[in-house]
Design an enzyme around this catalytic site. Structure first.
Site, PDB file in Angstrom:
ATOM      1  N   HIS A   3       0.852  -1.199   0.000  1.00 41.86           N
ATOM      2  CA  HIS A   3       0.000   0.000   0.000  1.00 41.86           C
ATOM      3  C   HIS A   3       0.878   1.236   0.000  1.00 41.86           C
ATOM      4  O   HIS A   3       2.091   1.140   0.235  1.00 41.86           O
ATOM      5  CB  HIS A   3      -0.893   0.014   1.255  1.00 41.86           C
ATOM      6  CG  HIS A   3      -0.104   0.110   2.514  1.00 41.86           C
ATOM      7  ND1 HIS A   3       0.399  -1.008   3.161  1.00 41.86           N
ATOM      8  CD2 HIS A   3       0.331   1.171   3.221  1.00 41.86           C
ATOM      9  CE1 HIS A   3       1.088  -0.621   4.212  1.00 41.86           C
ATOM     10  NE2 HIS A   3       1.078   0.714   4.273  1.00 41.86           N
ATOM     11  N   HIS A  37       5.673   6.447  -1.149  1.00 44.56           N
ATOM     12  CA  HIS A  37       6.425   5.198  -1.289  1.00 44.56           C
ATOM     13  C   HIS A  37       5.560   4.011  -0.892  1.00 44.56           C
ATOM     14  O   HIS A  37       4.639   4.145  -0.093  1.00 44.56           O
ATOM     15  CB  HIS A  37       7.673   5.225  -0.399  1.00 44.56           C
ATOM     16  CG  HIS A  37       7.334   5.174   1.065  1.00 44.56           C
ATOM     17  ND1 HIS A  37       6.923   6.286   1.773  1.00 44.56           N
ATOM     18  CD2 HIS A  37       7.323   4.135   1.945  1.00 44.56           C
ATOM     19  CE1 HIS A  37       6.677   5.939   3.019  1.00 44.56           C
ATOM     20  NE2 HIS A  37       6.903   4.633   3.152  1.00 44.56           N
TER      21      HIS A  37
HETATM   22  O1  3AM Z   1       3.590   2.648   4.638  1.00 44.43           O
HETATM   23  P1  3AM Z   1       4.850   2.564   5.419  1.00 44.43           P
HETATM   24  O2  3AM Z   1       5.461   1.212   5.359  1.00 44.43           O
HETATM   25  O3  3AM Z   1       5.827   3.641   5.169  1.00 44.43           O
HETATM   26  O4  3AM Z   1       5.642   2.136   9.146  1.00 44.43           O
HETATM   27  C1  3AM Z   1       4.230   2.158   9.129  1.00 44.43           C
HETATM   28  C2  3AM Z   1       3.669   2.049   7.724  1.00 44.43           C
HETATM   29  O5  3AM Z   1       4.451   2.870   6.913  1.00 44.43           O
HETATM   30  C3  3AM Z   1       3.735   3.529   9.491  1.00 44.43           C
HETATM   31  O6  3AM Z   1       2.406   3.558   9.032  1.00 44.43           O
HETATM   32  C4  3AM Z   1       2.316   2.721   7.884  1.00 44.43           C
HETATM   33  C5  3AM Z   1       1.162   1.764   8.039  1.00 44.43           C
HETATM   34  O7  3AM Z   1       1.361   0.962   9.162  1.00 44.43           O
HETATM   35  N1  3AM Z   1       3.802   3.800  10.919  1.00 44.43           N
HETATM   36  C6  3AM Z   1       3.677   2.935  11.933  1.00 44.43           C
HETATM   37  N2  3AM Z   1       3.817   3.576  13.110  1.00 44.43           N
HETATM   38  C7  3AM Z   1       4.054   4.871  12.825  1.00 44.43           C
HETATM   39  C8  3AM Z   1       4.283   6.038  13.603  1.00 44.43           C
HETATM   40  N3  3AM Z   1       4.279   5.993  14.932  1.00 44.43           N
HETATM   41  C9  3AM Z   1       4.046   5.023  11.420  1.00 44.43           C
HETATM   42  N4  3AM Z   1       4.244   6.202  10.818  1.00 44.43           N
HETATM   43  C10 3AM Z   1       4.463   7.273  11.621  1.00 44.43           C
HETATM   44  N5  3AM Z   1       4.481   7.195  12.951  1.00 44.43           N
END
Ligand code: 3AM
Length: 177
Positions: free
Chosen positions: A43, A125
């Protein structure tokens, strides 16, 4: 008693065709040895809300109801690696106006609903692999056209089998079916 919370985020959720193409690309460059994000989990995060109550979730949804942005095309044409997070990702080189507008609308909603606004610059990304420490694959750039016609509110559920995602709601972009 404290109101229960759910861990939520807004995301672009690829349809089956885009998901399959992304997965082919990733399996082509990483093979089977590297632990990668499962195809069903791929996603593009728009904004991460964190653990929020139903009251906050309803507020965010009411804002999402008012988003008026036309569908746009994303060209996933870049393979990237962030050293600090050891995160392998792919995304668009060019940010369409619609994507900027969508991220801004959601960040504004966070403000209005009492959540902390994300201050970091948005970097579109799709995470392909976390804790990736092998050499960056010498791979061709991806070439995946994604016609984005909706965005989603997603729940992230952690379990002993890892993280799984539930799309709670989907909003069609203006003019999309
Ligand atoms: O889509 P990506 O992989 O960049 O890393 C988590 C994931 O990112 C991010 O939210 C997305 C969906 O889970 N995520 C998890 N905890 C987070 C936080 N505390 C976070 N992003 C910002 N702050």
């Amino acid at each position: 008693m404290a109101e229960p919370t759910r861990r939520l985020f807004f995301a672009l959720w690829p349809d089956k065709m885009v998901r399959t193409r992304c997965d082919w690309y990733v399996s082509g460059i990483l093979g089977k040895r590297v632990r990668r994000v499962p195809a069903d989990n791929l996603h593009l995060t728009l904004a991460f809300a964190g653990s929020v109550t139903d009251t906050v979730s309803r507020c965010l949804e009411a804002h999402a109801d008012r988003v008026a942005i036309e569908p746009f095309r994303l060209q996933i044409d870049h393979l990237g690696y962030w050293h600090r997070q050891r995160l392998l990702w792919m995304g668009p080189t060019h940010m369409p106006d619609g994507l900027w507008a969508l991220v801004t609308a959601i960040r504004d909603a966070f403000d209005d609903c009492g959540l902390e606004r994300e201050r970091r610059a948005f970097q579109a990304h799709m995470t392909l692999a976390r804790k990736f420490s092998a050499a960056l694959p010498a791979a061709e750039a991806p070439a995946i056209d994604w016609d984005v016609d909706s965005f989603c509110l997603v729940q992230s559920v952690n379990s002993e089998n890892g993280v799984s995602y539930r799309v709670l709601r989907r909003w069609a972009l203006e003019g999309a079916q």
